[in-house]
Design a protein around this motif. Structure first.
Motif, mmCIF file in Angstrom:
data_model
loop_
_atom_site.group_PDB
_atom_site.id
_atom_site.type_symbol
_atom_site.label_atom_id
_atom_site.label_comp_id
_atom_site.label_asym_id
_atom_site.label_seq_id
_atom_site.Cartn_x
_atom_site.Cartn_y
_atom_site.Cartn_z
ATOM 1 N N THR A 241 0.855 -1.192 0.000
ATOM 2 C CA THR A 241 0.000 0.000 0.000
ATOM 3 C C THR A 241 0.888 1.239 0.000
ATOM 4 O O THR A 241 2.111 1.128 0.153
ATOM 5 C CB THR A 241 -0.909 0.047 1.245
ATOM 6 N N HIS A 242 0.286 2.413 -0.106
ATOM 7 C CA HIS A 242 1.108 3.631 -0.132
ATOM 8 C C HIS A 242 1.669 3.935 1.255
ATOM 9 O O HIS A 242 2.544 4.765 1.390
ATOM 10 C CB HIS A 242 0.318 4.806 -0.701
ATOM 11 N N ARG A 243 1.181 3.247 2.284
ATOM 12 C CA ARG A 243 1.708 3.499 3.636
ATOM 13 C C ARG A 243 2.450 2.305 4.224
ATOM 14 O O ARG A 243 3.072 2.406 5.279
ATOM 15 C CB ARG A 243 0.563 3.895 4.572
ATOM 16 N N GLY A 244 2.342 1.149 3.562
ATOM 17 C CA GLY A 244 3.033 -0.019 4.112
ATOM 18 C C GLY A 244 2.549 -1.313 3.499
ATOM 19 O O GLY A 244 2.555 -1.466 2.286
ATOM 20 N N LEU A 245 2.117 -2.248 4.350
ATOM 21 C CA LEU A 245 1.721 -3.567 3.875
ATOM 22 C C LEU A 245 0.328 -3.924 4.381
ATOM 23 O O LEU A 245 -0.021 -3.635 5.529
ATOM 24 C CB LEU A 245 2.702 -4.622 4.393
ATOM 25 N N SER A 246 -0.448 -4.569 3.517
ATOM 26 C CA SER A 246 -1.764 -5.052 3.917
ATOM 27 C C SER A 246 -2.010 -6.389 3.217
ATOM 28 O O SER A 246 -1.058 -7.078 2.863
ATOM 29 C CB SER A 246 -2.833 -4.005 3.575
ATOM 30 N N GLY A 247 -3.271 -6.747 3.011
ATOM 31 C CA GLY A 247 -3.590 -8.044 2.406
ATOM 32 C C GLY A 247 -3.797 -9.079 3.505
ATOM 33 O O GLY A 247 -3.331 -8.898 4.631
ATOM 34 N N PRO A 248 -4.486 -10.172 3.163
ATOM 35 C CA PRO A 248 -4.883 -11.144 4.189
ATOM 36 C C PRO A 248 -3.727 -11.673 5.048
ATOM 37 O O PRO A 248 -3.874 -11.794 6.269
ATOM 38 C CB PRO A 248 -5.532 -12.280 3.398
ATOM 39 N N ALA A 249 -2.578 -11.986 4.428
ATOM 40 C CA ALA A 249 -1.480 -12.564 5.225
ATOM 41 C C ALA A 249 -0.985 -11.555 6.257
ATOM 42 O O ALA A 249 -0.659 -11.910 7.404
ATOM 43 C CB ALA A 249 -0.333 -13.003 4.320
ATOM 44 N N ILE A 250 -0.940 -10.285 5.867
ATOM 45 C CA ILE A 250 -0.459 -9.235 6.778
ATOM 46 C C ILE A 250 -1.486 -8.980 7.880
ATOM 47 O O ILE A 250 -1.143 -8.873 9.069
ATOM 48 C CB ILE A 250 -0.162 -7.944 5.987
#
Ligand code: FAD
Length: 401
Positions: A241-250
């Motif tokens: 993402t523009h600020r870091g990490l996302s998505g189900p695993a994160i």
């Protein structure tokens, strides 16, 4: 003063389900909800389709200081029990993946189900009703349960209620605009119950400025990886993402993360990176190009910029290649933080399970007081487990309150 048997504070998943069960037992039950409508989190859940349960629910899917606490309630109201209710209301549903059940249509159908059941059970729902204060009047020592009537006085902006049983279903701190408050924790403290300090869970990570410089331009890129932290491991997508990490695993791993600790990402979860380097015959290919066979091309370039300036494979020493391979399979990253309660899907921590009966959710030291749902220190992983806990804990309290 309005007299009733059961007052439930909070008209979310747990509170409504508890109300239905208490109402079915003939208990006069009132739900007090401070927002203008009930079930706001249900409405937006599962991307608008409500992931209402998970067929594979077990105690292993929950985080709690006492991992055994949730077992009794989960055993007495199972995913199959909720599915039966969904089918009774002719709501079409499907399994998306990994046992996760979603409505085919809309989350509103689950809200309608709850409202229909609540109405049939004679439950009264009062929205726009904010609870200011709760007092417990001690019944005489000789009084049994029946004579302990009107044990609680609940003061609200629209009058005072007196009730025998008070159920706190105010949820966690996540997403205040949807009605979240710390009222449940404050009430628990008022009655001397311990709280496990809440933290934002199922939440995106933010990254340091250095990491963001390379990764933020890749916002929107996703990859399938395995992520681990403090003994937990998840294999799913990671989203930049523009600020870091996302998505189900994160989101999954964030529930286990503590500030200052690192997470380990295996970018090639099915492959041994060192073996790949050894098997590569064309040593003139650059590292970034080589990696783009296995990872999104833009990500491979950014990852090299962040970790190992890309050059031809043959230009690395064997030791450097071993280091690169190690980092591909064990990329250790320390998030600078999380997006916090503003973006967290749930709140972990909460009313300490030691304080509650696992059979009924009643406070052991305060007869007639119950805590259910997300306000309790039981937090589900991503995938329908949090609603299953809301139904199951609501059901347990609804049989007793
Ligand atoms: C965006 C998003 C998507 C989600 N998707 C899913 C999903 O698909 N599947 C899943 O299992 N889980 C999902 N969750 C988590 C799930 O919504 C919660 O775990 C669940 O709603 C908790 O139920 P609850 O009844 O304990 O609390 P809540 O649903 O939060 O209900 C608490 C209620 O109490 C009210 N309240 C608070 N304080 C007061 C007060 N002082 N007086 C009166 N009322 C008060 C609130 O307004 C609210 O209506 C999602 C969460 C979010 C934020």
């Amino acid at each position: 003063m309005e007299k009733t048997d059961v007052v439930i504070i909070g008209g979310g998943a747990a509170g409504l389900f508890c109300a239905i069960e208490a109402g079915k037992r003939g208990r006069r039950t009132v739900v007090l909800e401070h927002a203008e409508s009930i079930g706001k989190k249900i409405a937006i859940s599962g991307g608008g389709r409500c992931n209402f349960t998970n067929l594979n629910t077990s105690a292993d899917n929950f985080i709690s200081a006492n991992p055994h606490f949730c077992k009794s309630a989960l055993a007495r109201f199972t995913p199959a029990d909720f599915v039966a209710l969904v089918e009774k209301h002719n709501i079409a549903y499907h399994e998306k993946k990994l046992g996760q059940l979603f409505c085919d249509g809309s989350s509103r159908q689950i809200i309608e189900l709850l409202l229909t059941e609540a109405s049939a059970a004679g439950v009264e729902i009062r929205c726009r009703t904010t609870v200011f204060d709760v007092k417990k009047s001690e019944p005489p020592a000789s009084a049994g349960r029946l004579n302990a009537a009107s044990a609680f006085e609940v003061k609200t902006n629209s009058g005072t209620f007196s009730c025998e049983s008070l159920v706190v279903a105010t949820g966690g701190l996540s997403i205040a605009p949807l009605g979240a408050t710390d009222f449940g924790y404050r009430l628990a403290r008022q009655f001397g119950l311990a709280i496990r300090e809440p933290w934002a869970a199922l939440v995106p990570f933010t990254l340091s400025r250095d990491a963001l410089r390379e990764l933020a331009p890749l916002s929107g890129v996703s990859l399938n990886a395995s992520v681990s932290c403090r003994g937990a491991q998840f294999r799913e997508n990671i989203l930049i993402t523009h600020r870091g990490l996302s998505g189900p695993a994160i989101l999954q791993i964030s529930s286990y993360w503590q500030p200052g600790t690192s997470i380990v990402i295996n970018l090639l979860p099915d492959l041994d990176a060192l073996e790949l380097f050894r098997a590569q015959e064309n040593k003139d290919v650059t590292l970034a190009n080589f990696l783009s066979q296995f990872l999104p091309r833009r990500f491979a370039a950014a990852w090299c910029a962040l970790n190992f300036p890309s050059q031809r494979i043959r230009q690395y020493t064997p030791k450097e290649l071993a280091d690169i391979a190690h980092k591909l399979n064990h990329w250790e990253l320390t998030p600078s933080g999380t997006e916090g309660f503003k973006k967290a899907e749930v709140t972990a921590g909460g009313v300490a399970t030691d304080e509650l009966s696992s059979q009924t959710m009643a406070a052991k030291r305060v007869p007639g007081l119950y805590f259910i749902g997300e306000v309790v220190d039981v937090t589900g992983q991503l995938g329908g487990y949090n609603f299953q806990w809301a139904w199951a804990s609501g059901y347990a309290a609804g049989q007793d309150a």
